[in-house]
Design a protein around this motif. Structure first.
Motif, PDB file in Angstrom:
ATOM      1  N   ILE A 213       0.852  -1.194   0.000  1.00 28.76           N
ATOM      2  CA  ILE A 213       0.000   0.000   0.000  1.00 28.76           C
ATOM      3  C   ILE A 213       0.886   1.242   0.000  1.00 28.76           C
ATOM      4  N   GLN A 214       0.628   2.133  -0.966  1.00 27.63           N
ATOM      5  CA  GLN A 214       1.373   3.384  -1.073  1.00 27.63           C
ATOM      6  C   GLN A 214       0.585   4.577  -0.526  1.00 27.63           C
ATOM      7  N   SER A 215      -0.693   4.651  -0.928  1.00 28.42           N
ATOM      8  CA  SER A 215      -1.486   5.837  -0.603  1.00 28.42           C
ATOM      9  C   SER A 215      -2.922   5.582  -1.057  1.00 28.42           C
ATOM     10  N   VAL A 216      -3.761   6.598  -0.985  1.00 28.13           N
ATOM     11  CA  VAL A 216      -5.060   6.586  -1.655  1.00 28.13           C
ATOM     12  C   VAL A 216      -5.091   7.765  -2.615  1.00 28.13           C
ATOM     13  N   ASN A 217      -5.842   7.622  -3.709  1.00 26.49           N
ATOM     14  CA  ASN A 217      -5.998   8.782  -4.583  1.00 26.49           C
ATOM     15  C   ASN A 217      -7.222   9.588  -4.149  1.00 26.49           C
ATOM     16  N   ASN A 218      -7.479  10.687  -4.818  1.00 24.79           N
ATOM     17  CA  ASN A 218      -8.550  11.584  -4.380  1.00 24.79           C
ATOM     18  C   ASN A 218      -9.940  10.976  -4.512  1.00 24.79           C
ATOM     19  N   GLU A 219     -10.068   9.911  -5.320  1.00 22.83           N
ATOM     20  CA  GLU A 219     -11.353   9.216  -5.443  1.00 22.83           C
ATOM     21  C   GLU A 219     -11.501   8.121  -4.392  1.00 22.83           C
ATOM     22  N   GLY A 220     -10.457   7.936  -3.567  1.00 19.87           N
ATOM     23  CA  GLY A 220     -10.538   6.943  -2.501  1.00 19.87           C
ATOM     24  C   GLY A 220     -10.042   5.572  -2.885  1.00 19.87           C
ATOM     25  N   LYS A 221      -9.503   5.436  -4.089  1.00 16.61           N
ATOM     26  CA  LYS A 221      -8.965   4.138  -4.494  1.00 16.61           C
ATOM     27  C   LYS A 221      -7.617   3.904  -3.829  1.00 16.61           C
ATOM     28  N   LEU A 222      -7.388   2.642  -3.443  1.00 17.93           N
ATOM     29  CA  LEU A 222      -6.142   2.265  -2.785  1.00 17.93           C
ATOM     30  C   LEU A 222      -5.046   2.099  -3.835  1.00 17.93           C
ATOM     31  N   GLN A 223      -3.944   2.803  -3.640  1.00 19.68           N
ATOM     32  CA  GLN A 223      -2.828   2.742  -4.573  1.00 19.68           C
ATOM     33  C   GLN A 223      -1.846   1.673  -4.082  1.00 19.68           C
ATOM     34  N   VAL A 224      -1.725   0.594  -4.850  1.00 27.14           N
ATOM     35  CA  VAL A 224      -0.930  -0.562  -4.421  1.00 27.14           C
ATOM     36  C   VAL A 224       0.219  -0.791  -5.400  1.00 27.14           C
ATOM     37  N   LEU A 225       1.417  -0.886  -4.858  1.00 26.66           N
ATOM     38  CA  LEU A 225       2.598  -1.215  -5.662  1.00 26.66           C
ATOM     39  C   LEU A 225       2.648  -2.726  -5.840  1.00 26.66           C
ATOM     40  N   LEU A 226       2.592  -3.173  -7.091  1.00 29.92           N
ATOM     41  CA  LEU A 226       2.586  -4.603  -7.388  1.00 29.92           C
ATOM     42  C   LEU A 226       3.990  -5.085  -7.735  1.00 29.92           C
ATOM     43  N   GLU A 227       4.117  -6.392  -7.945  1.00 32.71           N
ATOM     44  CA  GLU A 227       5.440  -6.994  -8.141  1.00 32.71           C
ATOM     45  C   GLU A 227       6.141  -6.484  -9.393  1.00 32.71           C
ATOM     46  N   ASP A 228       5.360  -6.004 -10.359  1.00 32.12           N
ATOM     47  CA  ASP A 228       5.982  -5.487 -11.590  1.00 32.12           C
ATOM     48  C   ASP A 228       6.388  -4.021 -11.473  1.00 32.12           C
ATOM     49  N   GLU A 229       6.386  -3.515 -10.216  1.00 37.02           N
ATOM     50  CA  GLU A 229       6.802  -2.130  -9.918  1.00 37.02           C
ATOM     51  C   GLU A 229       5.833  -1.093 -10.481  1.00 37.02           C
ATOM     52  N   ILE A 230       4.610  -1.496 -10.755  1.00 39.19           N
ATOM     53  CA  ILE A 230       3.584  -0.572 -11.230  1.00 39.19           C
ATOM     54  C   ILE A 230       2.609  -0.297 -10.093  1.00 39.19           C
ATOM     55  N   VAL A 231       2.304   0.971  -9.840  1.00 36.17           N
ATOM     56  CA  VAL A 231       1.309   1.340  -8.823  1.00 36.17           C
ATOM     57  C   VAL A 231      -0.072   1.308  -9.472  1.00 36.17           C
ATOM     58  N   THR A 232      -0.960   0.476  -8.919  1.00 33.14           N
ATOM     59  CA  THR A 232      -2.288   0.258  -9.502  1.00 33.14           C
ATOM     60  C   THR A 232      -3.362   0.681  -8.516  1.00 33.14           C
ATOM     61  N   PRO A 233      -4.367   1.446  -8.972  1.00 33.99           N
ATOM     62  CA  PRO A 233      -5.465   1.833  -8.083  1.00 33.99           C
ATOM     63  C   PRO A 233      -6.551   0.751  -8.049  1.00 33.99           C
ATOM     64  N   PHE A 234      -7.083   0.493  -6.858  1.00 38.31           N
ATOM     65  CA  PHE A 234      -8.161  -0.476  -6.689  1.00 38.31           C
ATOM     66  C   PHE A 234      -9.290   0.166  -5.905  1.00 38.31           C
ATOM     67  N   ASP A 235     -10.547  -0.154  -6.285  1.00 37.99           N
ATOM     68  CA  ASP A 235     -11.650   0.307  -5.447  1.00 37.99           C
ATOM     69  C   ASP A 235     -12.124  -0.838  -4.550  1.00 37.99           C
ATOM     70  N   LEU A 236     -13.137  -0.550  -3.722  1.00 33.89           N
ATOM     71  CA  LEU A 236     -13.547  -1.478  -2.672  1.00 33.89           C
ATOM     72  C   LEU A 236     -14.060  -2.801  -3.215  1.00 33.89           C
ATOM     73  N   LYS A 237     -14.657  -2.783  -4.410  1.00 32.63           N
ATOM     74  CA  LYS A 237     -15.202  -4.014  -4.985  1.00 32.63           C
ATOM     75  C   LYS A 237     -14.130  -4.873  -5.641  1.00 32.63           C
ATOM     76  N   GLU A 238     -12.960  -4.326  -5.835  1.00 37.60           N
ATOM     77  CA  GLU A 238     -11.910  -5.024  -6.593  1.00 37.60           C
ATOM     78  C   GLU A 238     -10.884  -5.719  -5.725  1.00 37.60           C
ATOM     79  N   ILE A 239     -10.814  -5.364  -4.444  1.00 32.03           N
ATOM     80  CA  ILE A 239      -9.688  -5.831  -3.630  1.00 32.03           C
ATOM     81  C   ILE A 239     -10.085  -5.861  -2.164  1.00 32.03           C
TER      82      ILE A 239
END
Length: 243
Positions: A213-239
């Protein structure tokens, strides 16, 4: 703040929503129930509470000057208000398990459910359901549940907890302005459970993966750093984050 006290009710959120529909509140209103018969948590989960042992309440707060796309800042303000109140009650090791479960030393002591009130396409208010485990000691099949009594080793007056909570809510809602968003978000992220630590997640299909977990964006999605070094946003229904 106007406070309505009831003995037993299906859902404080539903009660307050209907009352607002009838009366059109122009200021904060709280409904507090000794027993909630059909309390709900995030994603339809059931809130487990012994009658008279915990704080179960809903609060209507007016919201002005916030766009619909900025509604997650309401959740941020509420989460911080609960943490403020628990700090005053000498609860330590607080964290926020995204989006707004409040933990003390990894044990969940508070759940929050927010329903925004939209009028003519604009945010008009928020109905904030809050359940705080106060004096309950046993939780069936919920090993991660805690309570204030478990932490402090003594009973607390539930109305005292409510008074502190309502004061902190009103204080935090005065900060709900665009100019304070960055400050609120920084405070929220500082308290994020498992931030900057490798953690295990489940996706919507039930597959597990590791991320940080890195942060949240302004829409409230969780910003997660994945194994491929890409930060991906997820919402509550996705993760979902596993303990």
């Amino acid at each position: 703040m106007d406070i309505i006290k009831v003995d037993a009710i299906d859902s404080t959120n539903a009660f307050l929503r209907e009352l607002n529909r009838q009366k059109q509140f122009d200021g904060p209103v709280c409904v507090m129930a000794k027993e909630q018969l059909a309390g709900k948590g995030q994603m339809g989960t059931v809130w487990q509470s012994e009658p008279g042992k915990n704080l179960t309440c809903s609060v209507f707060m007016q919201v002005k000057g916030i766009e619909l796309v900025e509604q997650f800042f309401i959740s941020i303000a509420v989460s911080l208000a609960v943490c403020d109140a628990l700090n005053d009650l000498l609860i330590t090791k607080l964290s926020i398990k995204w989006p707004n479960d409040i933990l003390s030393d990894r044990k969940k002591i508070c759940g929050i459910l927010i329903e925004n009130v939209v009028k003519n396409g604009s945010l008009n208010g928020a109905i904030i359901g809050i359940g705080i485990n106060v004096n309950q000691l046993e939780f069936d099949n919920l090993p991660q549940a805690g309570s204030l009594k478990k932490i402090l080793g003594k009973d607390l007056e539930i109305e005292e907890v409510l008074d502190v909570l309502l004061t902190k809510l009103e204080q935090r809602f005065t900060q709900l302005t665009t100019s304070s968003f960055a400050m609120l978000k920084k405070e929220y992220e500082r308290l994020l459970f498992r931030r900057n630590k490798p953690s295990t997640f489940l996706d919507a299909e039930g597959n597990s993966f590791v991320g940080i977990i890195q942060s949240v964006n302004n829409e409230g999605k969780l910003q997660v750093l994945l194994e491929d070094e890409i930060v991906t946003p997820f919402d509550l229904k996705e993760i979902s984050l596993l303990y």
